[in-house]
Design a protein around this motif. Structure first.
Motif, PDB file in Angstrom:
ATOM      1  N   ASP A   6       0.831  -1.197   0.000  1.00 46.61           N
ATOM      2  CA  ASP A   6       0.000   0.000   0.000  1.00 46.61           C
ATOM      3  C   ASP A   6       0.868   1.250   0.000  1.00 46.61           C
ATOM      4  OD1 ASP A   6       0.052   1.014   3.141  1.00 46.61           O
ATOM      5  OD2 ASP A   6       0.212  -1.172   2.939  1.00 46.61           O
ATOM      6  N   GLU A   7       0.220   2.374  -0.188  1.00 44.90           N
ATOM      7  CA  GLU A   7       0.920   3.642  -0.369  1.00 44.90           C
ATOM      8  C   GLU A   7       1.686   4.081   0.878  1.00 44.90           C
ATOM      9  OE1 GLU A   7       1.319   8.003  -0.131  1.00 44.90           O
ATOM     10  OE2 GLU A   7      -0.063   6.741   1.023  1.00 44.90           O
TER      11      GLU A   7
ATOM     12  N   SER B 267      -5.842   3.050  -0.837  1.00 50.52           N
ATOM     13  CA  SER B 267      -5.141   1.860  -1.323  1.00 50.52           C
ATOM     14  C   SER B 267      -5.381   0.705  -0.360  1.00 50.52           C
ATOM     15  CB  SER B 267      -3.636   2.125  -1.455  1.00 50.52           C
ATOM     16  OG  SER B 267      -3.052   2.437  -0.197  1.00 50.52           O
TER      17      SER B 267
ATOM     18  N   THR C 222      -8.530  -1.295   3.765  1.00 54.36           N
ATOM     19  CA  THR C 222      -8.302  -0.162   2.878  1.00 54.36           C
ATOM     20  C   THR C 222      -7.875   1.049   3.688  1.00 54.36           C
ATOM     21  OG1 THR C 222     -10.006  -0.965   1.346  1.00 54.36           O
ATOM     22  CG2 THR C 222      -9.334   1.329   1.129  1.00 54.36           C
TER      23      THR C 222
ATOM     24  N   THR D 132       2.666   0.633  -4.939  1.00 56.00           N
ATOM     25  CA  THR D 132       1.295   0.281  -4.596  1.00 56.00           C
ATOM     26  C   THR D 132       0.685  -0.728  -5.567  1.00 56.00           C
ATOM     27  OG1 THR D 132       1.019   2.513  -3.712  1.00 56.00           O
ATOM     28  CG2 THR D 132      -0.973   1.241  -4.091  1.00 56.00           C
TER      29      THR D 132
ATOM     30  N   SER E   2      -4.991   7.127   1.433  1.00 55.51           N
ATOM     31  CA  SER E   2      -4.495   6.973   0.061  1.00 55.51           C
ATOM     32  C   SER E   2      -5.447   6.186  -0.822  1.00 55.51           C
ATOM     33  CB  SER E   2      -3.145   6.260   0.079  1.00 55.51           C
ATOM     34  OG  SER E   2      -3.285   4.955   0.638  1.00 55.51           O
TER      35      SER E   2
END
Length: 925
Positions: free
Chosen positions: A505-506, A683, A677, A561, A681
């Protein structure tokens, strides 16, 4: 509360909806948790502000999440990612122990101030405070937290279970935390206290004469009997059998009802204020920095080394020394600077002592003393040294073991696994020897034992030559960092070709992939379809470094990502681990429900029970707190087997806390996996726990109900039960202090029935007060197929008789030069002189300034009368300083020269000063 932040922080403590009942987490609404959380968070905020101001830093949290509070508390060094996980874990430990009082001591009057046992309840509180202060002095912070949770529960129950608020009192009863003050005006056993309440919900059944005379009473509680003294109040409620005995009803204010709203609210407010009062006393006794360390607020991770010092380890010791120096020098002044350093040497037959320090220069000095001596070509006491590290280091620590020999003390392996599971610490081994050393015994040790332990903990087992060792220690630099999370961990034995997907993820930074094993080829593919093979040391996706059995892949920072894939080909055993830095993380405990008047959930010390759904309490943390993320799924997955994630049912408990029930638990060893989630972001993310767990049909129960005195035998009752086949089960117990113990070597169990027995442990008379003992007990079937364990902490506390606070006599105050107009104060000074004594106590150990910008000095602390002098600008018109004696009694002296009008202040003689300014040591609520 000192700022608007406090209002927001209160929400962190609310675990399950509105606060309407003095019950533990999981038993409905959770006022015990909210009371404790409100007080803890307020006191942490006050302490952080004081520390920041003393260091000249601005304390300005950007939000209310644990991450943001911790970052603001740590000041300018908190650059980069800062995890609130340890702070949150510390809070959860305190909350859990608070709730367990309702399970472990459900029928104990003093633990709840029931049945008018005020002396017993006060004794539990004051003895607990002594133990907490002694534990903190010895840096045994987990033991201190566990006792703090229990003590706060008992203190809070006083306000719900007694008639304190019915008598009209709104302030805390300070005598409950002061053994030197008497408990007065108690109703005796022959004094009737309540009128009959047929409905059971009368607003105030306390007799008028009790209210008028302000007699203190509490309700009688009967779990197994309805008997109570004539005329006495009952606790009340369905679980109290005495509530149906005249006088009927009850006076507890545990739950908010239509008939007791005002009293319930008053009890909650008084309980919060009393909790703050107790926490302030502990804070003053131990100091701000150690108070924050007890609360899990500290820089980065703990660096812990366990090092073999036998004759062949010279090169390894040099490399370990070089790594420590590099960590200290390169991370100083950053968020990644370790909060504590721990060193445990081992040889044969010796191991230890454990050296722990927050001073990097001291760590350099200690590790520079290590020399390779003795030993020879024989196994070493590796696991004994590791046991010291696991019991001495904080939970969730990273421990690094350097050795070139197999373990001589292989019998400790099961104990080590139990400690790893209990502490959730990660153990990595750096092995520089060949498996040529043999041990002549039925149970032959090998390097595979280290690999087993590393896998069980989520660590690495790195096998290299001595010349290659400097290239392999990058792992230590990677993991001795803040906000470290595991994205994926898998193992295959035997090896096979397999593709492992994982989601980045970001928020992730410094993503690193580790593969250990031999004869391995692999291909890494990013979400865009770009690939890099193991033959490309520096490619489009990252850099690959190979040393010994380790391959370390550091991903490039661009475009991480999405879902990645790693295809591995090998017919040899291998492990795969993906880590990074992120404040998106989670903590968890396996729990079990308990019944009673106040039902709830208790944390399991051992393995979950086979044949039953597994229940977990999971706390999720995001970059801006739990509201900044959505949790999609939480399940259990095997590290070494098929990757089918078990289905689970999730119940949102509020504030990022989730109760998870897994009906079908995977066979063998498993870990927790979480997906969700990140709203910041948008993501998707995944996180995985490191410590492997499995289920058992055996269950061990034991409860530590008090501290242990040096030189005195302590008896610990325990019970063992199996849902599997009955028969002989071996019992094995170990403690990390090697204190003498006695217990049965085996028990005969009948399926479904508990068998009771007792363990006795005796700490030597010379044991320092504040020492904690980690006791591990294991029960194993005769076939060795099934086993379980329990891990307990016992605090050794010397009995004390000194409960008197240090005293102060002011000799003079010189403030005549201070102008009436405060705006003209800058050029002028004022002075205060005082004599400090500890009466017939143990002696004053420290004197410190709490308020005021002046200078405080004093004569030697060994003097019978200590002279203290304070000098300050007239602009700084308030002074408060604190004296703490050697057993933790706290005295405070407060004085203000602030005037509402009139002539400048004059020097006052002692009697007039005492009359007007109250300059004795006082406790300020």
């Amino acid at each position: 509360m000192t700022s608007g932040l406090g209002t927001v922080l209160l929400s962190l403590a609310l675990m399950a909806g509105p606060a309407v009942a003095f019950v533990p987490i999981g038993g409905g609404a959770s006022t015990h948790i909210s009371i404790t959380g409100t007080a803890l968070l307020q006191k942490v905020t006050e302490t952080c502000r004081a520390v920041a101001e003393a260091a000249g830093h601005e304390f300005k949290p950007t939000g209310s999440s644990p991450e943001e509070l911790v970052k603001a508390c740590l000041g300018p060094t908190a650059k980069g990612e800062v995890s609130g996980a340890k702070f949150h874990s510390a809070l959860q430990e305190i909350y859990t122990q608070n709730g367990l009082v309702d399970r472990d001591f459900v029928n104990s009057a003093p633990h709840h101030f029931n049945s008018e046992d005020f002396l017993g309840g006060r004794r539990l509180i004051t003895e607990g405070m002594v133990a907490i202060k002694a534990n903190v002095r010895e840096e045994n912070f987990q033991a201190a937290r566990e006792t703090l949770g229990k003590v706060l529960h008992t203190l809070q129950d006083f306000y719900s279970h007694s008639n304190w608020v019915e008598l009209g009192y709104t302030e805390p009863y300070i005598n409950l935390i002061r053994s030197d003050l008497p408990l007065e005006n108690l109703a005796d056993v022959n004094t009737a206290t309540c009128s009959d309440c047929a409905s059971g919900t009368c607003p105030n059944p306390i007799l008028p004469n009790i209210l008028k005379e302000k007699k203190l009473t509490s309700g009688y509680m009967g779990i197994f009997s309805s008997a109570k003294p004539k005329g006495k109040c009952s606790h009340g409620g369905e679980g109290d059998l005495t509530s149906t005995t005249v006088p009927r009803g009850g006076i507890n204010k545990d739950e908010r009802r239509s008939d007791n709203v005002a009293f319930h609210t008053a009890a909650v407010n008084a309980a919060v204020a009393a909790s703050l009062q107790l926490l302030e006393d502990i804070r003053l006794a131990v100091g701000d920095n150690d108070f924050l360390r007890m609360m899990g607020i500290a820089r980065s991770s703990v660096v812990c080394f366990v090092i073999d010092t036998t004759g062949s380890m010279s090169d390894d010791i040099d490399e370990a020394r070089a790594v420590v120096y590099e960590i200290i020098d390169s991370k100083k002044g950053t968020q990644d600077e370790p909060s504590e350093y721990i060193l445990v040497p081992f040889n044969d037959p010796s191991f230890g002592p454990m050296i722990r320090t927050t001073d990097p220069d001291k760590m350099k000095k200690e590790i520079s003393k290590l020399k390779a001596t003795g030993g020879g070509d024989i196994p070493e006491m590796c696991l004994s040294g590791l046991q010291l590290a696991l019991t001495g280091a904080p939970a969730s620590s990273h421990i690094y073991v350097f050795t070139d020999a197999i373990a001589k003390d292989i019998a400790l392996k099961d104990t080590i696994v139990a400690l790893i599971r209990r502490t959730k610490s990660t153990v990595s081994f750096f092995m520089t020897g060949a498996s040529r050393r043999r041990r002549r015994s039925i149970r032959a040790a090998s390097f595979d034992d280290y690999k087993d332990l590393a896998l069980a903990s989520g660590g690495q087992a790195i096998q290299v030559s001595k010349k290659q060792l400097p290239e392999a220690t990058d792992v230590i630099l990677d993991t001795s960092t803040s906000a470290l999370v595991t994205v994926l961990h898998r193992a295959r034995h035997p090896g096979k070709q397999e593709t492992f997907p994982f989601m980045l993820d970001e928020s992730l930074q410094n993503v690193t992939i580790y593969i250990t094993g031999t004869s391995i080829t692999f291909t890494l593919t990013n979400p865009a379809g770009v690939s890099q093979s193991n033959t490309e040391a520096s490619g489009k996706l990252g850099t690959i470094k190979t040393v010994g059995n380790l391959r370390r892949i550091r991903l490039s920072a661009d475009k991480l990502t999405g879902t990645w894939q790693l295809n591995i080909k090998s017919n040899q055993p291998y492990t795969l681990k993906v880590t990074g830095q992120s404040t998106i993380t989670f903590i968890y405990d396996f729990v079990e429900s308990f019944k009673g008047p106040h039902p709830g959930y208790a944390v399991l010390s051992g393995r979950p029970q086979a044949g039953q759904p597994a229940t977990l309490m999971v706390s999720v943390m995001g970059r801006k707190g739990p509201s900044s993320m959505t949790v999609g799924n939480i399940g259990l997955i095997t590290v070494s087997g098929p990757e089918a994630v078990s289905n689970s049912t999730m119940t949102d408990m509020g504030n990022g806390d989730i109760l998870v029930t897994v009906d079908e638990v995977p066979e063998g060893e498993f870990v927790v996996i979480l997906k969700g989630t990140d709203k910041v972001s948008n993501s998707e993310f995944q996180r995985q726990s490191t410590t492997q767990m499995s289920v058992s049909k055996v269950n061990i129960q034991a409860v530590v109900d008090s501290s242990v005195e040096p030189g005195e035998a302590f008896k610990l009752p325990f019970s063992v039960m199996t849902q599997g086949p009955g028969g002989q089960y071996s019992i094995n117990a170990r403690n990390d202090r090697n204190f003498p113990m006695s217990y049965p070597n085996s028990l005969t169990l009948t399926t479904g029935q508990y068998t009771n027995n007792t363990l006795t442990i005796t700490p030597p008379a010379s044991t320092p007060s504040g020492t904690d003992i980690t006791l591990t007990m294991e029960a194993k079937s005769s076939s060795g197929v099934d086993s379980n364990y329990v891990v307990m902490r016992l605090s050794v506390v010397s009995k004390i008789t000194d409960f008197v606070q240090p005293l102060c006599e002011v000799v003079s105050v010189l403030a005549a030069n201070c102008p009436q107009d405060v705006s003209q104060c800058r050029p002028f000074q004022w002075e205060l002189s005082a004599n400090l004594t500890d009466g017939n106590g143990t002696g004053i150990e420290s004197i410190s300034l709490r308020q005021g910008n002046g200078t405080l000095s004093h004569t030697s602390l060994t003097d019978p009368i200590i002279q203290a002098n304070y000098n300050a600008s007239c602009c700084s018109q308030i002074v408060e300083f604190v004296a703490v004696d050697k057993v933790g009694n706290v005295g405070k002296c407060y004085h203000s020269i602030v005037r509402s009008g009139g002539p400048p202040a004059l020097t006052l003689s002692l009697p007039l000063w005492l009359c007007l300014l109250v300059s004795v040591f006082v406790v300020r609520p």
